[in-house]
Design an enzyme around this catalytic site. Structure first.
Site, PDB file in Angstrom:
ATOM      1  N   ARG A  73     -33.927  18.079 -23.588  1.00  0.00           N
ATOM      2  CA  ARG A  73     -34.897  17.208 -22.904  1.00  0.00           C
ATOM      3  C   ARG A  73     -35.921  18.101 -22.187  1.00  0.00           C
ATOM      4  NH1 ARG A  73     -32.788  12.159 -19.649  1.00  0.00           N
ATOM      5  NH2 ARG A  73     -34.816  11.368 -20.323  1.00  0.00           N
ATOM      6  N   ASN A 122     -41.630  11.329 -12.949  1.00  0.00           N
ATOM      7  CA  ASN A 122     -40.381  10.572 -12.831  1.00  0.00           C
ATOM      8  C   ASN A 122     -40.416   9.513 -13.928  1.00  0.00           C
ATOM      9  OD1 ASN A 122     -37.855  10.073 -11.402  1.00  0.00           O
ATOM     10  ND2 ASN A 122     -38.760   8.139 -10.763  1.00  0.00           N
ATOM     11  N   LYS A 123     -39.357   8.745 -14.027  1.00  0.00           N
ATOM     12  CA  LYS A 123     -39.203   7.746 -15.078  1.00  0.00           C
ATOM     13  C   LYS A 123     -40.488   6.941 -15.293  1.00  0.00           C
ATOM     14  CE  LYS A 123     -36.551   7.228 -17.282  1.00  0.00           C
ATOM     15  NZ  LYS A 123     -36.628   7.861 -18.632  1.00  0.00           N
ATOM     16  N   ASP A 154     -38.259  14.186 -11.645  1.00  0.00           N
ATOM     17  CA  ASP A 154     -37.781  15.084 -12.698  1.00  0.00           C
ATOM     18  C   ASP A 154     -38.471  16.439 -12.640  1.00  0.00           C
ATOM     19  OD1 ASP A 154     -37.148  12.240 -13.820  1.00  0.00           O
ATOM     20  OD2 ASP A 154     -35.874  13.678 -14.874  1.00  0.00           O
ATOM     21  N   ARG A 209     -27.326  11.759 -17.554  1.00  0.00           N
ATOM     22  CA  ARG A 209     -28.763  11.706 -17.336  1.00  0.00           C
ATOM     23  C   ARG A 209     -29.047  11.772 -15.846  1.00  0.00           C
ATOM     24  NH1 ARG A 209     -28.757   8.000 -14.364  1.00  0.00           N
ATOM     25  NH2 ARG A 209     -30.974   8.198 -14.081  1.00  0.00           N
ATOM     26  N   GLN A 247     -32.170   1.747 -16.853  1.00  0.00           N
ATOM     27  CA  GLN A 247     -31.348   2.462 -15.871  1.00  0.00           C
ATOM     28  C   GLN A 247     -31.227   1.681 -14.555  1.00  0.00           C
ATOM     29  OE1 GLN A 247     -33.688   3.823 -17.765  1.00  0.00           O
ATOM     30  NE2 GLN A 247     -33.247   5.935 -18.317  1.00  0.00           N
TER      31      GLN A 247
HETATM   32  O1  MRU Z   1     -34.321   9.394 -18.425  1.00  0.00           O
HETATM   33  P1  MRU Z   1     -33.473   9.514 -17.208  1.00  0.00           P
HETATM   34  O2  MRU Z   1     -32.550   8.364 -17.001  1.00  0.00           O
HETATM   35  O3  MRU Z   1     -32.746  10.835 -17.159  1.00  0.00           O
HETATM   36  O4  MRU Z   1     -34.516   9.507 -16.011  1.00  0.00           O
HETATM   37  C1  MRU Z   1     -34.054   9.740 -14.720  1.00  0.00           C
HETATM   38  C2  MRU Z   1     -35.089   9.633 -13.673  1.00  0.00           C
HETATM   39  O5  MRU Z   1     -36.235   9.431 -13.919  1.00  0.00           O
HETATM   40  C3  MRU Z   1     -34.619   9.898 -12.271  1.00  0.00           C
HETATM   41  O6  MRU Z   1     -35.379   9.182 -11.351  1.00  0.00           O
HETATM   42  C4  MRU Z   1     -34.746  11.394 -11.965  1.00  0.00           C
HETATM   43  O7  MRU Z   1     -34.143  12.155 -12.956  1.00  0.00           O
HETATM   44  C5  MRU Z   1     -34.146  11.735 -10.659  1.00  0.00           C
HETATM   45  S1  MRU Z   1     -32.393  11.619 -10.638  1.00  0.00           S
HETATM   46  C6  MRU Z   1     -31.915  12.036  -9.070  1.00  0.00           C
END
Ligand code: MRU
Length: 359
Positions: free
Chosen positions: A99, A257-258, A247, A56, A206
């Site tokens: 995704r 982002n998350k 993202d 991820r 995470q």
């Molecule tokens: O759902 P995830 O764990 O893949 O989400 C990841 C994030 O939101 C990160 O901040 C993003 O992908 C940047 S990783 C350098």
């Protein structure tokens, strides 16, 4: 470099074992309790590794998809070039559907398909070698990009600063150093001291499982907080900057982002704390005009109600809403830190300049 830190910043979350011709990933769903490596050989295993977050982080899923496509290309039996390309496109579409939000996934897949099309007339063995080199280049390129992002990120903080981060944008999510954690790890290598607050990042944790694990192993002063504690930590004056990954960045600077990132940005604005987004240019989607056009992944309600708990924590019949990402409005972002430099508002112009200059 200190050996322990080297292991942390050079983590082999994704590796292509050329001798065995197998893709190897570190299963991030088991961290921090277990370091288990998985060998992925079928399209379903590769799709599930991304879908279920075994691998991820936006850049990491792009790298994983690139090696996956090479690996799957090796299995294609069709003799003709057209047959080969049709099958490769089928695999590409399947992996791409794992995704929706992180644009690095479709970016890496597009790069691989482009390489295949450009070299289709080569004998099959040579074509496969070119595809392997392309995937390895995408991987190596990300290492270089993360290093450059880390250098630029270090210019906006100073020794002793408190930094708040959300989710995980460290080496596990990329290839080396990471994006949001990159300046922290690079600065630590150079003897700087930061005090980092890591949001736990509900529902998949995470921040608790990965960020605090990476930073603590690197000897960084990290404090884990629940997501709803960011405000008090900021109010206490303990945070001088927020660093988050991304993202997908739209052409106007709106950033997905998350889930929970936009709340951090709103709080940071309230307390007058600079809020920085760090990511490679492969995460910038100039075809996406603004945040309203970014597809937001919605995940299984089970992640909220049951996952990580010994007993269900909610009525099984209760309605849940589980978006995996949110969009931070560009007006809340102090700077977008890329491998080519730091973009500031107006983002419509500064982001466009990154691609116009082809630096
Ligand atoms: O759902 P995830 O764990 O893949 O989400 C990841 C994030 O939101 C990160 O901040 C993003 O992908 C940047 S990783 C350098």
């Amino acid at each position: 470099m200190d050996e322990k830190l080297r292991k942390v910043t050079h983590v082999e979350n994704i590796r292509y074992d050329k001798a065995a011709e197998e893709l190897v990933i570190l299963d991030q769903t088991l961290l921090p309790n277990e370091e288990k490596f998985l060998r992925l050989t079928t399209a379903e295993e590769m799709y599930n590794a991304i879908k279920l977050l075994r691998v991820r982080g936006a850049p990491a899923i792009g790298i994983c998809a690139a090696y996956s496509l090479y690996s799957l290309a090796r299995t294609i039996q069709e003799d003709t070039s057209e047959g080969f390309l049709t099958k490769l496109k089928e695999y590409a579409a399947y992996l791409n559907s794992s995704r929706p939000t992180a644009v690095n996934l479709s970016w890496a897949i597009r790069e691989m398909l482009k390489t295949a099309k450009e070299n289709l007339s080569l004998p099959r063995a040579e074509l496969l070698e070119v595809l392997y080199r392309k995937a390895a280049d995408i991987h190596a390129d990300d290492i270089a990009k993360c290093t450059a992002i880390s250098e630029y990120g270090l210019t906006v903080v100073k020794d002793g600063d408190g930094i708040l981060t959300h989710c995980n944008a460290g080496p596990l999510a990329t290839s080396r150093y990471g994006t949001a954690l990159g300046p922290i790890l690079l600065g630590t290598e150079r003897g700087m001291k930061f005090r980092v607050f890591s949001d736990e990042t509900r529902p998949l944790l995470q921040g608790a499982r990965l960020t605090s694990y990476e930073l603590q192993r690197a000897g960084v002063d990290v404090t884990l907080i629940c997501d709803n504690m960011a405000s008090i930590v900021m109010k206490n004056g303990w945070v001088q900057a927020c660093f988050v990954g991304c993202d997908r960045v739209a052409a106007n600077g709106d950033t997905a982002n998350k889930i929970g990132t936009s709340g951090v940005a709103i709080l940071a604005r309230h307390y007058g704390i600079p809020f920085y987004v760090l990511g490679p240019t492969s995460t910038i989607d100039m075809d996406c005009p603004d945040g309203a056009h970014i597809p937001i992944e919605e995940r299984d309600p089970d992640e909220i109600k049951n996952m990580w708990y010994e007993k269900p924590m909610a009525l099984q019949s209760v309605k849940c809403y589980n978006p995996a990402f949110d969009v931070t409005d560009h007006t809340l972002i102090s700077g977008i830190i890329t491998e080519k430099g730091i973009c500031r508002a107006p983002y419509t112009e500064s982001l466009k300049a990154l691609f116009d200059n082809k630096k």
